[in-house]
Design a protein around this motif. Structure first.
Motif, PDB file in Angstrom:
ATOM      1  N   PHE A 137       0.827  -1.198   0.000  1.00  0.00           N
ATOM      2  CA  PHE A 137       0.000   0.000   0.000  1.00  0.00           C
ATOM      3  C   PHE A 137       0.866   1.253   0.000  1.00  0.00           C
ATOM      4  O   PHE A 137       2.017   1.227   0.444  1.00  0.00           O
ATOM      5  N   ALA A 138       0.279   2.339  -0.455  1.00  0.00           N
ATOM      6  CA  ALA A 138       0.977   3.627  -0.401  1.00  0.00           C
ATOM      7  C   ALA A 138       1.176   4.029   1.060  1.00  0.00           C
ATOM      8  O   ALA A 138       0.390   3.677   1.940  1.00  0.00           O
ATOM      9  N   PRO A 174       1.069   6.388   4.289  1.00  0.00           N
ATOM     10  CA  PRO A 174       0.022   7.328   4.700  1.00  0.00           C
ATOM     11  C   PRO A 174       0.327   8.780   4.333  1.00  0.00           C
ATOM     12  O   PRO A 174      -0.588   9.590   4.176  1.00  0.00           O
ATOM     13  N   VAL A 187      -4.424   7.872  -0.991  1.00  0.00           N
ATOM     14  CA  VAL A 187      -4.524   6.601  -0.275  1.00  0.00           C
ATOM     15  C   VAL A 187      -5.981   6.303   0.045  1.00  0.00           C
ATOM     16  O   VAL A 187      -6.687   7.142   0.611  1.00  0.00           O
ATOM     17  N   TYR A 244      -2.014   5.969   9.327  1.00  0.00           N
ATOM     18  CA  TYR A 244      -3.065   6.235   8.348  1.00  0.00           C
ATOM     19  C   TYR A 244      -4.143   7.029   9.067  1.00  0.00           C
ATOM     20  O   TYR A 244      -4.227   7.010  10.302  1.00  0.00           O
ATOM     21  N   GLN A 259      -8.557   8.049   5.188  1.00  0.00           N
ATOM     22  CA  GLN A 259      -7.916   7.147   4.231  1.00  0.00           C
ATOM     23  C   GLN A 259      -8.420   5.717   4.347  1.00  0.00           C
ATOM     24  O   GLN A 259      -8.174   4.899   3.467  1.00  0.00           O
TER      25      GLN A 259
END
Length: 107
Positions: free
Chosen positions: A58-59, A61, A67, A99, A103
Protein backbone atom coordinates in the motif's frame (compact mmCIF):
# COMPACT_ATOMS: atom_id res chain seq x y z
CA UNK A 1 -5.48 -5.96 -2.34
CA UNK A 2 -4.58 -7.93 0.75
CA UNK A 3 -7.12 -10.74 0.95
CA UNK A 4 -7.06 -12.67 4.23
CA UNK A 5 -8.63 -16.11 4.56
CA UNK A 6 -8.16 -19.06 6.87
CA UNK A 7 -7.37 -21.70 4.23
CA UNK A 8 -7.10 -21.77 0.44
CA UNK A 9 -10.54 -23.31 0.02
CA UNK A 10 -12.05 -20.31 1.90
CA UNK A 11 -10.95 -17.74 -0.70
CA UNK A 12 -14.22 -16.51 -2.23
CA UNK A 13 -14.02 -15.64 -5.91
CA UNK A 14 -10.30 -16.44 -6.11
CA UNK A 15 -10.33 -17.14 -9.83
CA UNK A 16 -12.19 -13.91 -10.58
CA UNK A 17 -10.01 -11.72 -8.34
CA UNK A 18 -6.84 -13.34 -9.70
CA UNK A 19 -8.05 -12.73 -13.27
CA UNK A 20 -8.56 -9.03 -12.48
CA UNK A 21 -4.98 -8.88 -11.23
CA UNK A 22 -3.62 -10.61 -14.33
CA UNK A 23 -5.60 -8.35 -16.68
CA UNK A 24 -4.91 -5.02 -14.96
CA UNK A 25 -1.34 -3.99 -14.13
CA UNK A 26 -2.62 -1.45 -11.59
CA UNK A 27 -4.38 -4.13 -9.54
CA UNK A 28 -2.50 -6.64 -7.41
CA UNK A 29 -3.87 -9.24 -5.02
CA UNK A 30 -1.95 -10.93 -2.22
CA UNK A 31 -3.81 -13.82 -0.59
CA UNK A 32 -2.84 -14.30 3.08
CA UNK A 33 -3.82 -17.56 4.78
CA UNK A 34 -3.88 -17.80 8.58
CA UNK A 35 -4.64 -21.50 9.08
CA UNK A 36 -3.41 -23.25 5.93
CA UNK A 37 -1.82 -26.59 6.87
CA UNK A 38 1.98 -26.44 6.80
CA UNK A 39 2.15 -29.46 4.50
CA UNK A 40 -0.17 -27.98 1.84
CA UNK A 41 0.99 -26.88 -1.60
CA UNK A 42 0.21 -23.22 -0.81
CA UNK A 43 3.11 -21.00 -1.91
CA UNK A 44 1.61 -17.64 -0.93
CA UNK A 45 1.67 -15.55 2.23
CA UNK A 46 0.79 -17.15 5.55
CA UNK A 47 -0.25 -15.68 8.87
CA UNK A 48 -2.21 -12.48 9.27
CA UNK A 49 -2.23 -9.15 7.46
CA UNK A 50 0.58 -7.26 9.19
CA UNK A 51 2.61 -4.06 8.93
CA UNK A 52 5.15 -5.60 6.56
CA UNK A 53 2.42 -6.65 4.10
CA UNK A 54 0.74 -3.25 4.34
CA UNK A 55 4.00 -1.36 3.84
CA UNK A 56 5.04 -3.46 0.85
CA UNK A 57 1.65 -3.32 -0.90
CA UNK A 58 0.00 0.00 0.00
CA UNK A 59 0.98 3.63 -0.40
CA UNK A 60 2.52 5.32 2.60
CA UNK A 61 0.02 7.33 4.70
CA UNK A 62 1.95 10.48 3.79
CA UNK A 63 0.50 10.16 0.26
CA UNK A 64 -2.62 11.86 1.68
CA UNK A 65 -5.67 11.85 -0.58
CA UNK A 66 -4.05 9.32 -2.92
CA UNK A 67 -4.52 6.60 -0.27
CA UNK A 68 -7.76 4.61 0.05
CA UNK A 69 -7.84 1.45 2.13
CA UNK A 70 -11.05 -0.56 2.37
CA UNK A 71 -11.45 -2.97 5.27
CA UNK A 72 -14.06 -5.72 5.24
CA UNK A 73 -14.16 -8.83 7.39
CA UNK A 74 -15.14 -10.26 10.75
CA UNK A 75 -15.02 -8.14 13.93
CA UNK A 76 -11.61 -9.48 15.07
CA UNK A 77 -10.08 -8.29 11.80
CA UNK A 78 -11.58 -4.82 12.20
CA UNK A 79 -10.29 -4.67 15.77
CA UNK A 80 -6.78 -5.64 14.70
CA UNK A 81 -6.56 -3.41 11.62
CA UNK A 82 -8.70 -0.33 12.18
CA UNK A 83 -11.08 -0.57 15.11
CA UNK A 84 -14.79 -1.41 15.19
CA UNK A 85 -16.73 -0.86 11.99
CA UNK A 86 -19.32 1.34 13.65
CA UNK A 87 -16.75 3.79 15.04
CA UNK A 88 -15.27 6.59 12.93
CA UNK A 89 -12.09 6.69 15.04
CA UNK A 90 -9.18 4.82 13.46
CA UNK A 91 -7.33 2.52 15.83
CA UNK A 92 -5.56 -0.80 15.39
CA UNK A 93 -2.57 -1.43 13.15
CA UNK A 94 -3.53 1.13 10.49
CA UNK A 95 -3.88 3.82 13.15
CA UNK A 96 -0.51 2.88 14.61
CA UNK A 97 0.99 3.16 11.11
CA UNK A 98 -0.34 6.76 10.93
CA UNK A 99 -3.07 6.23 8.35
CA UNK A 100 -6.02 8.55 8.95
CA UNK A 101 -9.74 7.89 9.26
CA UNK A 102 -10.19 9.71 5.94
CA UNK A 103 -7.92 7.15 4.23
CA UNK A 104 -9.55 4.02 5.70
CA UNK A 105 -13.08 2.94 4.81
CA UNK A 106 -14.75 0.40 7.05
CA UNK A 107 -17.58 -1.44 5.31
Amino acid sequence: MLYGSKVASDILGKELVDSWASENPRFKVVHVLSDEPADSEWQGARGFINADLITSNFADPSAGDDVMIFVCGPPPMYNALCGPRDQKELTGLLGEMKYTAEQVYKF
